[in-house]
Design a protein around this motif. Structure first.
Motif, PDB file in Angstrom:
ATOM      1  N   LYS A   1      48.387  44.103  42.811  1.00 21.84           N
ATOM      2  CA  LYS A   1      49.372  44.278  41.744  1.00 21.84           C
ATOM      3  C   LYS A   1      50.502  45.185  42.206  1.00 21.84           C
ATOM      4  O   LYS A   1      51.683  44.927  41.916  1.00 21.84           O
ATOM      5  CB  LYS A   1      48.702  44.869  40.500  1.00 21.84           C
ATOM      6  CG  LYS A   1      49.656  45.090  39.332  1.00 21.84           C
ATOM      7  CD  LYS A   1      50.244  43.791  38.828  1.00 21.84           C
ATOM      8  CE  LYS A   1      51.134  44.024  37.625  1.00 21.84           C
ATOM      9  NZ  LYS A   1      51.776  42.786  37.163  1.00 21.84           N
TER      10      LYS A   1
ATOM     11  N   TYR B   1      50.788  52.207  38.608  1.00 21.44           N
ATOM     12  CA  TYR B   1      50.534  51.137  39.572  1.00 21.44           C
ATOM     13  C   TYR B   1      50.977  51.516  40.976  1.00 21.44           C
ATOM     14  O   TYR B   1      50.426  51.038  41.957  1.00 21.44           O
ATOM     15  CB  TYR B   1      51.241  49.851  39.136  1.00 21.44           C
ATOM     16  CG  TYR B   1      50.513  49.110  38.053  1.00 21.44           C
ATOM     17  CD1 TYR B   1      49.281  48.505  38.298  1.00 21.44           C
ATOM     18  CD2 TYR B   1      51.044  49.015  36.777  1.00 21.44           C
ATOM     19  CE1 TYR B   1      48.612  47.821  37.300  1.00 21.44           C
ATOM     20  CE2 TYR B   1      50.382  48.337  35.771  1.00 21.44           C
ATOM     21  CZ  TYR B   1      49.167  47.743  36.044  1.00 21.44           C
ATOM     22  OH  TYR B   1      48.502  47.071  35.055  1.00 21.44           O
TER      23      TYR B   1
ATOM     24  N   ASP C   1      40.270  49.174  43.172  1.00 19.35           N
ATOM     25  CA  ASP C   1      41.266  48.398  42.445  1.00 19.35           C
ATOM     26  C   ASP C   1      40.708  48.085  41.061  1.00 19.35           C
ATOM     27  O   ASP C   1      39.740  47.337  40.918  1.00 19.35           O
ATOM     28  CB  ASP C   1      41.562  47.101  43.208  1.00 19.35           C
ATOM     29  CG  ASP C   1      42.664  46.264  42.547  1.00 19.35           C
ATOM     30  OD1 ASP C   1      42.920  46.456  41.350  1.00 19.35           O
ATOM     31  OD2 ASP C   1      43.237  45.407  43.232  1.00 19.35           O
TER      32      ASP C   1
ATOM     33  N   HIS D   1      41.963  46.378  37.828  1.00 19.75           N
ATOM     34  CA  HIS D   1      43.002  45.572  37.184  1.00 19.75           C
ATOM     35  C   HIS D   1      44.375  45.859  37.792  1.00 19.75           C
ATOM     36  O   HIS D   1      45.381  45.943  37.082  1.00 19.75           O
ATOM     37  CB  HIS D   1      43.027  45.819  35.677  1.00 19.75           C
ATOM     38  CG  HIS D   1      41.723  45.536  34.990  1.00 19.75           C
ATOM     39  ND1 HIS D   1      40.877  44.519  35.380  1.00 19.75           N
ATOM     40  CD2 HIS D   1      41.101  46.151  33.948  1.00 19.75           C
ATOM     41  CE1 HIS D   1      39.814  44.520  34.603  1.00 19.75           C
ATOM     42  NE2 HIS D   1      39.916  45.502  33.733  1.00 19.75           N
TER      43      HIS D   1
ATOM     44  N   ASP E   1      31.692  45.949  34.515  1.00 21.33           N
ATOM     45  CA  ASP E   1      32.993  45.388  34.135  1.00 21.33           C
ATOM     46  C   ASP E   1      33.526  46.077  32.883  1.00 21.33           C
ATOM     47  O   ASP E   1      34.732  46.336  32.769  1.00 21.33           O
ATOM     48  CB  ASP E   1      32.876  43.885  33.894  1.00 21.33           C
ATOM     49  CG  ASP E   1      32.694  43.100  35.191  1.00 21.33           C
ATOM     50  OD1 ASP E   1      33.029  43.652  36.264  1.00 21.33           O
ATOM     51  OD2 ASP E   1      32.207  41.955  35.128  1.00 21.33           O
TER      52      ASP E   1
ATOM     53  N   LYS F   1      35.021  49.364  33.935  1.00 16.15           N
ATOM     54  CA  LYS F   1      36.363  49.201  34.527  1.00 16.15           C
ATOM     55  C   LYS F   1      37.405  48.966  33.431  1.00 16.15           C
ATOM     56  O   LYS F   1      38.517  49.525  33.482  1.00 16.15           O
ATOM     57  CB  LYS F   1      36.365  48.040  35.514  1.00 16.15           C
ATOM     58  CG  LYS F   1      35.577  48.300  36.792  1.00 16.15           C
ATOM     59  CD  LYS F   1      35.634  47.083  37.715  1.00 16.15           C
ATOM     60  CE  LYS F   1      34.862  47.309  39.002  1.00 16.15           C
ATOM     61  NZ  LYS F   1      34.899  46.114  39.880  1.00 16.15           N
ATOM     62  N   ASP F   2      37.059  48.127  32.451  1.00 17.63           N
ATOM     63  CA  ASP F   2      37.983  47.884  31.342  1.00 17.63           C
ATOM     64  C   ASP F   2      38.301  49.177  30.601  1.00 17.63           C
ATOM     65  O   ASP F   2      39.457  49.442  30.234  1.00 17.63           O
ATOM     66  CB  ASP F   2      37.393  46.872  30.360  1.00 17.63           C
ATOM     67  CG  ASP F   2      37.292  45.472  30.945  1.00 17.63           C
ATOM     68  OD1 ASP F   2      37.982  45.198  31.951  1.00 17.63           O
ATOM     69  OD2 ASP F   2      36.521  44.657  30.402  1.00 17.63           O
TER      70      ASP F   2
ATOM     71  N   PHE G   1      40.680  51.407  32.555  1.00 18.71           N
ATOM     72  CA  PHE G   1      42.044  50.893  32.478  1.00 18.71           C
ATOM     73  C   PHE G   1      42.674  51.206  31.124  1.00 18.71           C
ATOM     74  O   PHE G   1      43.807  51.692  31.045  1.00 18.71           O
ATOM     75  CB  PHE G   1      42.042  49.389  32.732  1.00 18.71           C
ATOM     76  CG  PHE G   1      43.413  48.780  32.772  1.00 18.71           C
ATOM     77  CD1 PHE G   1      44.198  48.885  33.910  1.00 18.71           C
ATOM     78  CD2 PHE G   1      43.929  48.110  31.668  1.00 18.71           C
ATOM     79  CE1 PHE G   1      45.471  48.325  33.950  1.00 18.71           C
ATOM     80  CE2 PHE G   1      45.195  47.558  31.703  1.00 18.71           C
ATOM     81  CZ  PHE G   1      45.964  47.667  32.846  1.00 18.71           C
TER      82      PHE G   1
ATOM     83  N   ASP H   1      49.839  46.374  29.557  1.00 18.59           N
ATOM     84  CA  ASP H   1      49.868  44.913  29.440  1.00 18.59           C
ATOM     85  C   ASP H   1      51.250  44.426  28.996  1.00 18.59           C
ATOM     86  O   ASP H   1      51.774  43.453  29.510  1.00 18.59           O
ATOM     87  CB  ASP H   1      48.801  44.430  28.451  1.00 18.59           C
ATOM     88  CG  ASP H   1      47.402  44.607  29.006  1.00 18.59           C
ATOM     89  OD1 ASP H   1      47.269  44.654  30.239  1.00 18.59           O
ATOM     90  OD2 ASP H   1      46.459  44.718  28.204  1.00 18.59           O
TER      91      ASP H   1
ATOM     92  N   GLU I   1      53.751  44.831  31.910  1.00 16.16           N
ATOM     93  CA  GLU I   1      53.635  43.923  33.043  1.00 16.16           C
ATOM     94  C   GLU I   1      54.617  42.758  32.934  1.00 16.16           C
ATOM     95  O   GLU I   1      55.115  42.263  33.932  1.00 16.16           O
ATOM     96  CB  GLU I   1      52.206  43.385  33.156  1.00 16.16           C
ATOM     97  CG  GLU I   1      51.216  44.401  33.702  1.00 16.16           C
ATOM     98  CD  GLU I   1      49.818  43.818  33.789  1.00 16.16           C
ATOM     99  OE1 GLU I   1      49.695  42.591  33.738  1.00 16.16           O
ATOM    100  OE2 GLU I   1      48.868  44.592  33.905  1.00 16.16           O
TER     101      GLU I   1
END
Length: 463
Positions: free
Chosen positions: A148, A223, A270, A272, A373, A376-377, A380, A388, A391
């Protein structure tokens, strides 16, 4: 501030990373690049014409000693169709550092200067091939730790940020033209400047686009630079197991002996597209040995510096006084509560449930790889709120840009106020020019030499 030729001195540097590899590349840029190549390169074919952008096979030979330094491929690229818009030569050697160093020293002996860090890209900027935002995007590409991050840098390299800034500048330039007419013809009876129209134009075409860019800076920083996440907890709650599971490799030693981790272990992950500097720390407890205590003190220091703390609990046992004490010690930091070993079915809900009003709680089993998972969510969401929506913008202003954007926005607001109170055109022109100058600083048209030096010093040699 661009020039047709940034420098007269031909420069050279090794452009591939240090170490051994199949191929190593030395790059030259400047008016003497081809002549230097012709002096040291012996092509296999006797009638070598050095056509632009063609590879030629041969050997690098030191004519003073007759010694062959390497078997190479060489390419000459004629200006202006090159990275720097100058004549460029690349010599593709075997990837031994010693071979590359020998060839570079031979080139420098021909009167070529060793390139400073980022000097090739600086010449590309000074010669007008790229603007300053694109030059900074090159730095981001080289330093990106996630796909990303590379994608965002590539968008900026393609001119995404420049185009948005340029639209704002063109709108301001139109206003300046109207203001200059009013200044040149102050005694005209007809009102040349339609204040209400310009106020709307300032809001829609300048203020709001600047505000959207400023909104994106913090997410862009995430990022670009990433965040630091410290895993904290008592000994044997599963911190090292979690590190190994997140990294999908046995990076940390895992045993049932308390105090196994005595120093910090750091790796990048990494999440997301966000680079996460993941830090496994020594388990924090009382009555530790001298070496372990040093690790504990380092862990406490890293916790205070972290962007986010994963406070781990052992879900296979009741919450202890030591857990509560540590929780209190880290509760001043942004936090996720991570309850490990949920596969053992003994989670202390009396303690965990109230925590959910203070910090998000994630249940996992590092050993069984359950809930990873979801963790990780949660990381983030905890750090990159609003990312979001950002992006979709495809634009990542950096901290330097932020300062200029803030000053430009301030000048825009003063300009709008000046129109609303009916200030004279010459006073209005001052704030309008300030706004234009700050935006010009972002793309490099009004950037001072010392700022340019700071920017290009961030590059590696050979780029």
């Amino acid at each position: 501030m661009h020039t047709s030729s940034a420098q007269s001195q031909t420069i050279a540097a090794i452009s591939t990373p240090a170490g051994s590899g199949g191929i190593g590349i030395i790059r030259m840029s400047g008016d003497e690049a081809l002549q230097v190549l012709q002096r040291i390169f012996k092509p296999r074919v006797s009638d070598c014409s050095f056509a632009s952008h063609h590879l030629y096979y041969g050997h690098i030979v030191d004519s003073a000693t007759g010694r062959t330094l390497d078997e190479v491929l060489a390419v000459y690229m004629r200006a202006p169709h090159t990275y720097t818009r100058e004549d460029v030569v690349e010599v593709h050697c075997h990837g031994s550092f010693l071979v590359l160093q020998n060839v570079l020293e031979l080139i420098l002996a021909q009167g070529v200067a060793l390139a400073a860090a980022g000097e090739f890209t600086k010449r590309a900027f000074l010669n007008g091939r790229i603007d300053l935002t694109q030059a900074e995007a090159v730095i981001d590409i080289l330093s990106a730790r996630t796909r990303k991050g590379v994608d965002l840098a590539q968008e900026q390299l393609s001119g995404a940020l420049y185009q948005r800034i340029d639209r704002i500048r063109k709108s301001l330039a139109q206003m300046r033209a109207v203001i200059e007419v009013a200044i040149d013809f102050p005694d005209e009876d007809v009102e040349i400047v339609d204040h209400s129209h310009i106020i709307r134009q300032l809001q829609n075409e300048v203020a709001e686009p600047l505000e959207r860019l400023l909104k994106n800076v913090d997410q862009g920083k995430i990022y670009r630079e990433g965040i630091s996440v410290v895993i904290a907890g008592l000994p044997n709650v599963g911190k090292s197991s979690l590190l190994n599971t997140l990294l999908e490799e046995e990076r940390a030693l895992v045993t049932e002996i308390p105090g196994t981790t005595r120093d910090t272990i750091e790796e990048y992950l990494d999440v997301h597209g966000m680079p996460v500097r993941l830090i496994d720390t020594a388990g924090i407890r009382d009555n530790a040995g001298k070496v372990e205590e040093m690790g504990i003190q380092r862990a406490k220091s890293l916790i205070n510096e972290a962007d986010l703390v994963l406070f781990m609990l052992d879900g296979s046992r009741d919450v202890s006084v030591e857990d509560l004490k540590l929780y209190t010690a880290v509760s001043h930091k942004p936090m996720l509560v991570v309850v490990n070993k949920i596969d053992l079915n003994k989670v202390d809900k009396h303690f965990i449930d109230p925590l959910q009003t203070i910090a998000p709680v994630v249940h996992i089993s590092a050993g069984k790889q359950l809930g990873i998972d979801e963790l990780k969510d949660a990381i983030f969401r905890r750090v990159a709120s609003g990312a979001d929506q950002w992006e979709e913008q495809g634009c990542a202003p950096n901290v330097r840009h932020k300062q200029a954007l803030l000053k430009a926005h301030g000048a825009c607001l003063r300009l709008r106020d000046a129109f609303e109170v009916g200030a004279t055109s010459d006073l209005i022109a001052v704030d309008l020019q300030e706004c234009l100058d700050q935006l010009g600083d972002i793309v490099g048209e009004t950037t001072t030499e010392d700022i340019l030096d700071v920017i290009f010093e961030q590059f590696c040699l050979g780029k």
